[in-house]
Design a protein around this motif. Structure first.
Motif, PDB file in Angstrom:
ATOM      1  N   LYS A  46       0.763  -1.326  -0.031  1.00  0.00           N
ATOM      2  CA  LYS A  46      -0.001   0.065  -0.053  1.00  0.00           C
ATOM      3  C   LYS A  46       0.748   1.294   0.133  1.00  0.00           C
ATOM      4  CE  LYS A  46      -3.557   2.371   2.858  1.00  0.00           C
ATOM      5  NZ  LYS A  46      -4.185   2.477   3.920  1.00  0.00           N
ATOM      6  N   ASP A  47       1.936   1.362   0.881  1.00  0.00           N
ATOM      7  CA  ASP A  47       2.740   2.367   0.939  1.00  0.00           C
ATOM      8  C   ASP A  47       3.539   2.784  -0.442  1.00  0.00           C
ATOM      9  OD1 ASP A  47       1.725   2.853   3.328  1.00  0.00           O
ATOM     10  OD2 ASP A  47       3.462   2.368   4.527  1.00  0.00           O
ATOM     11  N   GLY A  48       4.181   1.584  -0.787  1.00  0.00           N
ATOM     12  CA  GLY A  48       4.808   1.714  -2.106  1.00  0.00           C
ATOM     13  C   GLY A  48       4.006   2.274  -3.362  1.00  0.00           C
ATOM     14  N   ALA A  49       2.751   1.864  -3.504  1.00  0.00           N
ATOM     15  CA  ALA A  49       1.870   2.278  -4.437  1.00  0.00           C
ATOM     16  C   ALA A  49       1.541   3.838  -4.145  1.00  0.00           C
ATOM     17  CB  ALA A  49       0.637   1.460  -4.315  1.00  0.00           C
ATOM     18  N   THR A  50       1.050   4.088  -2.580  1.00  0.00           N
ATOM     19  CA  THR A  50       0.830   5.402  -2.529  1.00  0.00           C
ATOM     20  C   THR A  50       1.685   6.501  -3.154  1.00  0.00           C
ATOM     21  OG1 THR A  50      -0.533   4.634  -0.596  1.00  0.00           O
ATOM     22  CG2 THR A  50       0.135   6.994  -0.629  1.00  0.00           C
ATOM     23  N   LEU A  51       3.077   6.186  -2.605  1.00  0.00           N
ATOM     24  CA  LEU A  51       4.049   7.271  -3.136  1.00  0.00           C
ATOM     25  C   LEU A  51       4.259   7.063  -4.431  1.00  0.00           C
ATOM     26  CD1 LEU A  51       6.192   8.878  -1.707  1.00  0.00           C
ATOM     27  CD2 LEU A  51       7.964   7.272  -1.956  1.00  0.00           C
ATOM     28  N   ALA A  52       4.191   6.263  -5.183  1.00  0.00           N
ATOM     29  CA  ALA A  52       4.178   6.164  -6.595  1.00  0.00           C
ATOM     30  C   ALA A  52       3.305   7.086  -7.199  1.00  0.00           C
ATOM     31  CB  ALA A  52       3.936   4.841  -7.092  1.00  0.00           C
ATOM     32  N   VAL A  53       1.977   6.870  -6.831  1.00  0.00           N
ATOM     33  CA  VAL A  53       1.066   7.850  -7.372  1.00  0.00           C
ATOM     34  C   VAL A  53       1.320   9.208  -6.957  1.00  0.00           C
ATOM     35  CG1 VAL A  53      -1.473   8.300  -7.388  1.00  0.00           C
ATOM     36  CG2 VAL A  53      -0.665   5.858  -7.584  1.00  0.00           C
ATOM     37  N   GLU A  54       1.500   9.535  -5.714  1.00  0.00           N
ATOM     38  CA  GLU A  54       1.795  10.893  -5.437  1.00  0.00           C
ATOM     39  C   GLU A  54       3.032  11.606  -6.059  1.00  0.00           C
ATOM     40  OE1 GLU A  54       0.384  10.336  -0.776  1.00  0.00           O
ATOM     41  OE2 GLU A  54       2.400  10.950  -1.002  1.00  0.00           O
ATOM     42  N   THR A  55       4.015  10.656  -6.174  1.00  0.00           N
ATOM     43  CA  THR A  55       5.334  11.269  -6.900  1.00  0.00           C
ATOM     44  C   THR A  55       5.060  11.502  -8.338  1.00  0.00           C
ATOM     45  OG1 THR A  55       6.744   9.976  -5.248  1.00  0.00           O
ATOM     46  CG2 THR A  55       7.478  10.824  -7.443  1.00  0.00           C
ATOM     47  N   LEU A  56       4.274  10.542  -9.068  1.00  0.00           N
ATOM     48  CA  LEU A  56       3.889  10.818 -10.477  1.00  0.00           C
ATOM     49  C   LEU A  56       2.944  11.985 -10.638  1.00  0.00           C
ATOM     50  CD1 LEU A  56       3.681   6.949 -11.282  1.00  0.00           C
ATOM     51  CD2 LEU A  56       5.654   8.496 -12.065  1.00  0.00           C
ATOM     52  N   ASN A  57       2.141  12.133  -9.895  1.00  0.00           N
ATOM     53  CA  ASN A  57       0.952  13.165  -9.899  1.00  0.00           C
ATOM     54  C   ASN A  57       1.748  14.647  -9.702  1.00  0.00           C
ATOM     55  OD1 ASN A  57      -1.176  11.782 -10.738  1.00  0.00           O
ATOM     56  ND2 ASN A  57      -1.920  11.609  -8.558  1.00  0.00           N
ATOM     57  N   GLN A  59       4.783  15.292 -10.418  1.00  0.00           N
ATOM     58  CA  GLN A  59       5.489  15.465 -11.734  1.00  0.00           C
ATOM     59  C   GLN A  59       4.658  15.700 -12.810  1.00  0.00           C
ATOM     60  OE1 GLN A  59       7.732  11.705 -12.107  1.00  0.00           O
ATOM     61  NE2 GLN A  59       9.002  12.326 -10.438  1.00  0.00           N
ATOM     62  N   GLY A  60       3.450  15.722 -12.647  1.00  0.00           N
ATOM     63  CA  GLY A  60       2.434  16.245 -13.755  1.00  0.00           C
ATOM     64  C   GLY A  60       1.872  15.033 -14.104  1.00  0.00           C
ATOM     65  N   GLY A  61       1.616  13.752 -13.680  1.00  0.00           N
ATOM     66  CA  GLY A  61       0.952  12.792 -14.365  1.00  0.00           C
ATOM     67  C   GLY A  61       1.422  12.366 -15.463  1.00  0.00           C
ATOM     68  N   ALA A  62       0.623  11.743 -16.371  1.00  0.00           N
ATOM     69  CA  ALA A  62       0.954  11.389 -17.820  1.00  0.00           C
ATOM     70  C   ALA A  62      -0.337  12.003 -18.782  1.00  0.00           C
ATOM     71  CB  ALA A  62       0.883  10.073 -17.980  1.00  0.00           C
ATOM     72  N   LEU A  63       0.242  12.545 -20.012  1.00  0.00           N
ATOM     73  CA  LEU A  63      -0.524  12.820 -21.120  1.00  0.00           C
ATOM     74  C   LEU A  63      -1.721  14.102 -20.502  1.00  0.00           C
ATOM     75  CD1 LEU A  63      -1.551   9.399 -22.516  1.00  0.00           C
ATOM     76  CD2 LEU A  63       0.660  10.653 -22.897  1.00  0.00           C
ATOM     77  N   PHE A 311       4.837   0.755 -11.112  1.00  0.00           N
ATOM     78  CA  PHE A 311       4.032   2.181 -11.486  1.00  0.00           C
ATOM     79  C   PHE A 311       5.169   3.005 -12.178  1.00  0.00           C
ATOM     80  CE2 PHE A 311       0.661   0.988  -8.296  1.00  0.00           C
ATOM     81  CZ  PHE A 311      -0.134   0.760  -8.966  1.00  0.00           C
ATOM     82  N   GLU A 312       6.076   2.865 -11.615  1.00  0.00           N
ATOM     83  CA  GLU A 312       7.397   3.951 -12.128  1.00  0.00           C
ATOM     84  C   GLU A 312       7.455   3.309 -13.674  1.00  0.00           C
ATOM     85  OE1 GLU A 312      11.797   5.138 -11.317  1.00  0.00           O
ATOM     86  OE2 GLU A 312      11.299   3.497 -10.734  1.00  0.00           O
ATOM     87  N   LEU A 313       7.562   2.175 -13.861  1.00  0.00           N
ATOM     88  CA  LEU A 313       7.575   1.679 -15.240  1.00  0.00           C
ATOM     89  C   LEU A 313       6.382   1.815 -16.248  1.00  0.00           C
ATOM     90  CD1 LEU A 313       9.381  -2.076 -14.362  1.00  0.00           C
ATOM     91  CD2 LEU A 313      10.489   0.219 -15.756  1.00  0.00           C
TER      92      LEU A 313
END
Length: 394
Positions: A46-57, A59-63, A311-313
């Motif tokens: 859960k924590d790994g996924a949560t940070l991944a989404v927060e970090t990617l967002n 950075q602007g998310g995608a598309l 999620f990074e990949l």
């Protein structure tokens, strides 16, 4: 007047539709356990996924869109894993899934993915068959497979010089498979296996097995006791000093950052191959560790990191595809080479197995009955990556 009102209404509708489009998220599904011996890993997933989404967002998310994490828990059985993934796909509109999965749940789920039109980036299941004879076009393994772990153990075995071994292995398919593989490695090195004990991971009292090992112990002990089973063995052997009677103690899945606190210093000296450790070199990993500590007030475990890596990949594949279409992202992910928190990696196109490095950790005493892990070495991708299994036909 009426015409003016119609124009205003139409303009408002366009603005609402445009706002809704701009706010449409890319849903990322997370499957996780809420029962069974592997549920100990659930908070880290859960924590790994949560940070991944927060970090990617951040950075602007995608598309031009942000990511949204949608989680489904289940009991850990194959049927419940399929049901959880189905709910994510059909009820939540999820096209991309990661999370906690055993080999049995992944083997059951992977053939269903195409019909769901879902990609699964698996960071925890290790069975060779998932990227071998049972490979599927919508299944990608981010974690290490069994052969990679065995390749890591091979290096440990050679360096140890230990010739006689006892085996304490989980009494299920994975444990029996590792027992055969490790026995073959020992024999390749001119050694012998004296005792092989198979123990159910759900057994609460392993005293009788410890007693058997205490009778003329070999020079080395190999342990496969995952999750809570690793805690049980570590604590119950400690009064007898079982581990201390061996020159070398190796493990797979039996001590790591997720359970070392519960084991205390009972596993001190044990050497274990795993996919990731927080002190791995690299600026990208250092930034990840810093962000993780700031968010959760602890170091990331390999479970946190591998979920994050999934999620990074996926994000890099979506950017490469310039689309969230499943077929387009699948094509972009197959063969993807990327710089990640785990170093440079490659998603092998032929079998969808991620090629990456492996680390060796050692359990240590840190005083007052407490234990910790240290990084002993990083084994390169070239040294430990599994050969392509020609049984994989996608």
């Amino acid at each position: 007047m009426i015409r003016k009102m119609l124009v205003i209404a139409a303009t408002a509708m366009v603005m609402v539709q445009g706002s809704a489009f701009a706010q449409e998220t890319i849903k990322l599904g997370l499957i996780n356990f809420d029962a069974g011996p592997f549920a100990v890993f659930a908070p880290f997933v859960k924590d790994g996924a949560t940070l991944a989404v927060e970090t990617l967002n951040a950075q602007g998310g995608a598309l031009g869109r942000k990511y949204e994490l949608v989680t489904q828990y289940h009991s850990g059985a194959p049927a419940t894993a399929i049901a959880a993934a189905t709910r994510l796909a059909e009820q939540q509109g999820v096209s991309f899934i990661a999370g906690l999965s055993s080999s049995s749940t992944s083997l059951a789920l992977s053939p269903k993915l195409s019909a769901m039109n879902v990609l699964f980036l698996d960071s925890t299941a290790a069975s060779d068959d998932l990227t071998g004879k049972n490979c599927q076009k919508n299944y990608f393994r981010v974690g290490l497979n069994d052969t990679t772990f065995i390749n890591g153990v091979r290096a440990l075995l050679k360096d140890s010089g230990t010739k006689s071994w006892d085996l304490f292995m989980g009494d299920y398919a994975l444990g029996h498979d590792y027992a055969k593989r490790f026995t073959a490695l020992v024999q390749e090195n001119g050694g012998t296996v004296q005792k092989t004990l198979f123990v159910s991971p759900s057994v609460a009292d392993v005293g009788s097995y410890i007693s058997q090992l205490l009778v003329k112990p070999a020079d080395g002990l190999m342990v496969l006791a995952p999750g809570t089973a690793g805690i049980v063995l570590a604590k119950q052997q400690q009064p007898f000093g079982l581990f201390a009677k061996y020159k070398s103690v190796f493990s797979v899945f039996s001590t790591n950052e997720t359970i070392i606190a519960a084991q205390g210093d009972a596993t001190a000296g044990m050497l274990t191959p795993q996919s990731y450790f927080w002190s791995m070199p690299g600026a990208r990993n250092a930034a990840f560790v810093k962000a993780f500590e700031a968010r959760f007030n602890r170091k990331p475990t390999f479970v946190d990191a591998d979920t994050y890596l999934s999620f990074e990949l996926l994000n890099q594949a979506i950017l490469k595809a310039k689309s969230t279409d499943v077929a387009a992202v699948r094509t972009a992910l197959a063969g993807l080479k990327a710089a990640t928190i785990a170093g440079d990696v490659e998603m092998r196109a032929a079998d969808h197995q991620l090629l990456r490095s492996l680390v060796i950790t050692q359990a240590t005493k840190v005083g007052d009955g407490k234990g910790d892990l240290t990084l002993k070495s990083v084994e390169s991708m070239a040294k430990i990556s599994p050969e392509l299994n020609t049984e994989c036909k996608m």
